[in-house]
Design an enzyme around this catalytic site. Structure first.
Site, PDB file in Angstrom:
ATOM      1  N   LYS A 207       0.845  -1.198   0.000  1.00 38.92           N
ATOM      2  CA  LYS A 207       0.000   0.000   0.000  1.00 38.92           C
ATOM      3  C   LYS A 207       0.883   1.253   0.000  1.00 38.92           C
ATOM      4  CE  LYS A 207      -3.471   2.417   2.696  1.00 38.92           C
ATOM      5  NZ  LYS A 207      -4.368   2.436   3.832  1.00 38.92           N
ATOM      6  N   GLU A 213      10.571  -4.703   4.454  1.00 39.36           N
ATOM      7  CA  GLU A 213      10.643  -6.102   4.020  1.00 39.36           C
ATOM      8  C   GLU A 213      10.348  -6.217   2.526  1.00 39.36           C
ATOM      9  OE1 GLU A 213       9.087  -4.924   6.625  1.00 39.36           O
ATOM     10  OE2 GLU A 213       9.251  -6.270   8.352  1.00 39.36           O
ATOM     11  N   GLY A 267      -4.837  -1.880   4.998  1.00 35.93           N
ATOM     12  CA  GLY A 267      -4.072  -3.049   4.537  1.00 35.93           C
ATOM     13  C   GLY A 267      -4.785  -4.363   4.812  1.00 35.93           C
ATOM     14  N   ARG A 268      -5.291  -4.513   6.032  1.00 35.31           N
ATOM     15  CA  ARG A 268      -5.910  -5.797   6.400  1.00 35.31           C
ATOM     16  C   ARG A 268      -7.333  -5.937   5.857  1.00 35.31           C
ATOM     17  NH1 ARG A 268      -4.752  -2.367  10.320  1.00 35.31           N
ATOM     18  NH2 ARG A 268      -6.378  -1.550  11.691  1.00 35.31           N
ATOM     19  N   GLU A 353      -4.761  -6.577  14.850  1.00 35.84           N
ATOM     20  CA  GLU A 353      -4.280  -5.252  14.460  1.00 35.84           C
ATOM     21  C   GLU A 353      -5.439  -4.250  14.537  1.00 35.84           C
ATOM     22  OE1 GLU A 353      -2.452  -4.186  10.432  1.00 35.84           O
ATOM     23  OE2 GLU A 353      -0.667  -4.495  11.647  1.00 35.84           O
ATOM     24  N   HIS A 384      -5.256 -33.258  18.244  1.00 38.92           N
ATOM     25  CA  HIS A 384      -4.204 -34.112  18.794  1.00 38.92           C
ATOM     26  C   HIS A 384      -3.072 -33.279  19.370  1.00 38.92           C
ATOM     27  CE1 HIS A 384      -6.165 -37.688  17.211  1.00 38.92           C
ATOM     28  NE2 HIS A 384      -6.553 -36.874  16.251  1.00 38.92           N
ATOM     29  N   LYS A 504       9.519  -0.614  14.033  1.00 42.58           N
ATOM     30  CA  LYS A 504      10.105  -0.317  12.712  1.00 42.58           C
ATOM     31  C   LYS A 504      11.189   0.745  12.843  1.00 42.58           C
ATOM     32  CE  LYS A 504       5.881  -0.766   9.947  1.00 42.58           C
ATOM     33  NZ  LYS A 504       4.958   0.002   9.113  1.00 42.58           N
TER      34      LYS A 504
HETATM   35  O1  LIG Z   1       1.114  -2.711   2.215  1.00 43.72           O
HETATM   36  P1  LIG Z   1       2.215  -2.094   3.012  1.00 43.72           P
HETATM   37  O2  LIG Z   1       2.164  -0.599   2.977  1.00 43.72           O
HETATM   38  O3  LIG Z   1       3.558  -2.615   2.559  1.00 43.72           O
HETATM   39  O4  LIG Z   1       2.024  -2.502   4.504  1.00 43.72           O
HETATM   40  C1  LIG Z   1       2.131  -3.819   4.943  1.00 43.72           C
HETATM   41  C2  LIG Z   1       1.721  -3.966   6.388  1.00 43.72           C
HETATM   42  O5  LIG Z   1       2.673  -3.333   7.213  1.00 43.72           O
HETATM   43  C3  LIG Z   1       2.316  -2.411   8.212  1.00 43.72           C
HETATM   44  O6  LIG Z   1       3.341  -2.340   9.141  1.00 43.72           O
HETATM   45  C4  LIG Z   1       1.002  -2.667   8.897  1.00 43.72           C
HETATM   46  O7  LIG Z   1       1.157  -3.209  10.170  1.00 43.72           O
HETATM   47  C5  LIG Z   1       0.047  -3.530   8.126  1.00 43.72           C
HETATM   48  O8  LIG Z   1      -1.249  -3.079   8.392  1.00 43.72           O
HETATM   49  C6  LIG Z   1       0.311  -3.505   6.660  1.00 43.72           C
HETATM   50  O9  LIG Z   1      -0.615  -4.349   6.033  1.00 43.72           O
END
Ligand SMILES: O=P(O)(O)OC[C@H]1O[C@H](O)[C@H](O)[C@@H](O)[C@@H]1O
Length: 539
Positions: A207, A213, A267-268, A353, A384, A504
């Protein structure tokens, strides 16, 4: 400012009502009301919810619904569907419901009807998907694309991966998807180990297009492609999904091959936006469209059904009942479907989240517990492993069992065994086994205490006919709106995620220390860890 939640009269009524549960058993409740299973069940969008095995009476539901009304759930729901800026700390709408609105619907936020833009992107995604499937889009050497790797993390990963596995029976022939999320280089190496760059396409999904990452893995992928096929191959082997055009350009990617979305998509809550491009490539345009229709059907149900028969509202209220009145810390998600193996992980981000918040929308500390810890594994594997604790441990663990009446696997007999287990587990948790029953079976007295199952352990059973794209969409939307319901009652912002920021920032500082001689002051523990790492990392 309204009175604190826990001093409101309905909250107190609920606390008092909770006291009346001493000595009440589900056995008794079922005996007293032969209609209980019928009275405490509801159905929508192909999903049947049996919530009769919960520690509830009609009065419980009446009070919970009064609470929802007192907290203005209906008004807040209307505000969400009206595109209002309900994500207050980020000054944005949370308008994911517009992502699945059919063409021609009008859904405005900030005065703009977004449905035409949404469908424009969907059409772009569909055209791209078809061009990959029919081979019009080829890799730099002229080979058709057969492997799609989604690079993304969090909301830009969990939904697509979950859906790829969940819709296994609907995969487009010949397409394979892989996912690179973790910054651990082992992920990238593992996923690309047996791939041929000439037939591989990377979707860089982010987004913000700034996530460490994702940007790191995207650079790695670029290197992997260009070292095999040359710099010019990037345009045929990379596309981007993002809201950030400038960052995509700065990364050197062609914005003509960028699929956009909007800041009003969290994002979620984005697996049904362009973030779902890998899903569309994996299962085809028609199945993706069916999934959107499932989402939309549940949106409609949530928007229009009376609260008493509203699946997301009921599930949200039940979760809140245990969280706040029974001291339950967790909620177990137990899909009896191998294809839903990643559903608990998906719901972890969606729920934890969204509702893992310690201050309310006005910035004041919350006065009651908020989001539960979400966890789970597919049945019967969990049986199990950790079910022992659910059946006989000291904690109350509400469970969501999810199953489907029709198998997708050709091994139909095994499906019977699977579903028999689901139904049996819910039965065993609710009704247990008494000492008298054990004695009547001739169990040795010394073993009786160990073999007693206390029962009274609550669960929902969600039954669908088949795990198809429509049902998956409805299932995800069901949980989205259940999370919303809970967040509204707690008075928190379910759409921000400030809690991920500090780690972060600190990681970036530490990266600088690992890569140079720069040193920052740290506490003794952090300093010692850094020192040990630096000494022992090798050259
Ligand atoms: O889609 P992006 O901007 O790369 O974000 C990826 C993810 O990282 C963030 O740290 C948030 O915790 C998430 O809500 C998000 O989905």
């Amino acid at each position: 400012m309204s009175a604190p939640l826990n001093t409101s009269s309905v909250w107190r009524d609920l606390q008092q009502h909770r006291q009346s549960w001493e000595g009440v058993t589900l056995r008794q409740l079922f005996q007293d009301d032969p209609q209980r299973a019928r009275n405490f069940s509801a159905e929508a969008c192909g999903l049947y919810l049996d919530y009769s095995k919960h520690l509830i009476k009609p009065e419980t539901l009446r009070l919970l619904i009064t609470l929802a009304r007192a907290r203005h759930l209906e008004e807040r729901r209307a505000a969400m569907f009206a595109g209002e800026r309900i994500n207050r700390t980020e000054g944005r709408a949370a308008f994911h419901v517009a992502l699945r609105a059919p063409k021609g619907h009008v859904m405005r936020t900030a005065g703009v009807d977004v449905v035409p833009e949404v469908h424009k992107v969907l059409e772009h995604m569909a055209a791209f998907t078809r061009s990959i499937h029919d081979g019009t889009w080829r890799g730099a050497t002229g080979q058709p694309i057969r492997k799609i790797i989604n690079i993304g993390i969090g909301g830009s990963y969990l939904g697509p991966e979950m859906a790829w596995k969940a819709l296994r029976a609907y995969r487009h022939p010949g397409m394979e998807l892989g996912f690179v999320a973790n910054v651990d280089g082992a992920t990238f190496t593992d996923v690309t180990a047996h791939l041929d760059p000439a037939e591989t396409l990377f979707i860089v999904s982010s987004k913000t297009f700034t996530t460490l990452e994702t940007m790191t893995n995207a650079q790695q992928a670029r290197h992997w492609v260009t070292s095999a096929l040359g710099e010019a191959a990037v345009a045929r082997h990379f596309v981007a999904v993002s809201t950030n055009v400038e960052a995509v350009e700065a990364f050197g990617m062609d914005t003509g091959h960028m699929f956009g979305f909007w800041d009003w998509v969290g994002g979620r809550y984005s697996m049904d936006s362009a973030i779902g491009l890998s899903t569309m490539l994996g299962v085809g345009v028609e199945h993706f469209t069916a999934m959107l229709a499932g989402f939309h059907a549940m949106d409609n149900h949530f928007q229009t059904a009376p609260l008493e028969q509203n699946l997301p509202v009921l599930m949200g209220l039940l979760a809140l009942w245990y969280n706040n009145f029974w001291d339950a810390q967790t909620l177990a998600i137990l899909p009896y479907a191998h294809d839903l193996a990643r559903f608990p992980a998906y719901l972890q981000q969606l729920q934890m989240e969204s509702n893992g918040k310690g201050v309310d929308e006005d910035g004041h500390p919350v006065v009651v517990d908020t989001g539960a810890i979400i966890w789970g594994e597919p049945g019967t594997d969990g049986q199990h492993s950790f079910y022992q604790l659910i059946h006989q441990g000291t904690r109350l663990i509400p469970c969501d069992f999810i199953g489907f009446c029709q198998p997708l696997s050709p091994l139909a007999e095994q499906h019977e065994l699977l579903m028999a287990n689901l139904i049996a587990q819910a039965e065993a948790l609710a009704f247990g086994k008494t000492a008298e029953e054990l004695r009547a079976e001739g169990v040795a007295e010394a073993l009786v205490p160990f073999r007693v199952f206390p029962g009274n352990r609550p669960s929902s059973v969600l039954l669908g006919d088949r795990l198809d794209p429509h049902t998956l969409g409805a299932l995800v939307a069901l949980y989205e709106h259940s999370v919303f319901t809970q967040g509204v009652i707690w008075g928190i912002d379910s759409f921000d995620q400030w809690g991920v920021e500090l780690g972060k920032v600190l990681a970036q500082r530490i990266v600088a220390e690992l890569q140079s001689t720069a040193r920052h002051p740290h506490d003794a523990s952090t300093a010692a860890l850094l020192q040990r790492y630096l000494q022992r990392r090798g050259s």
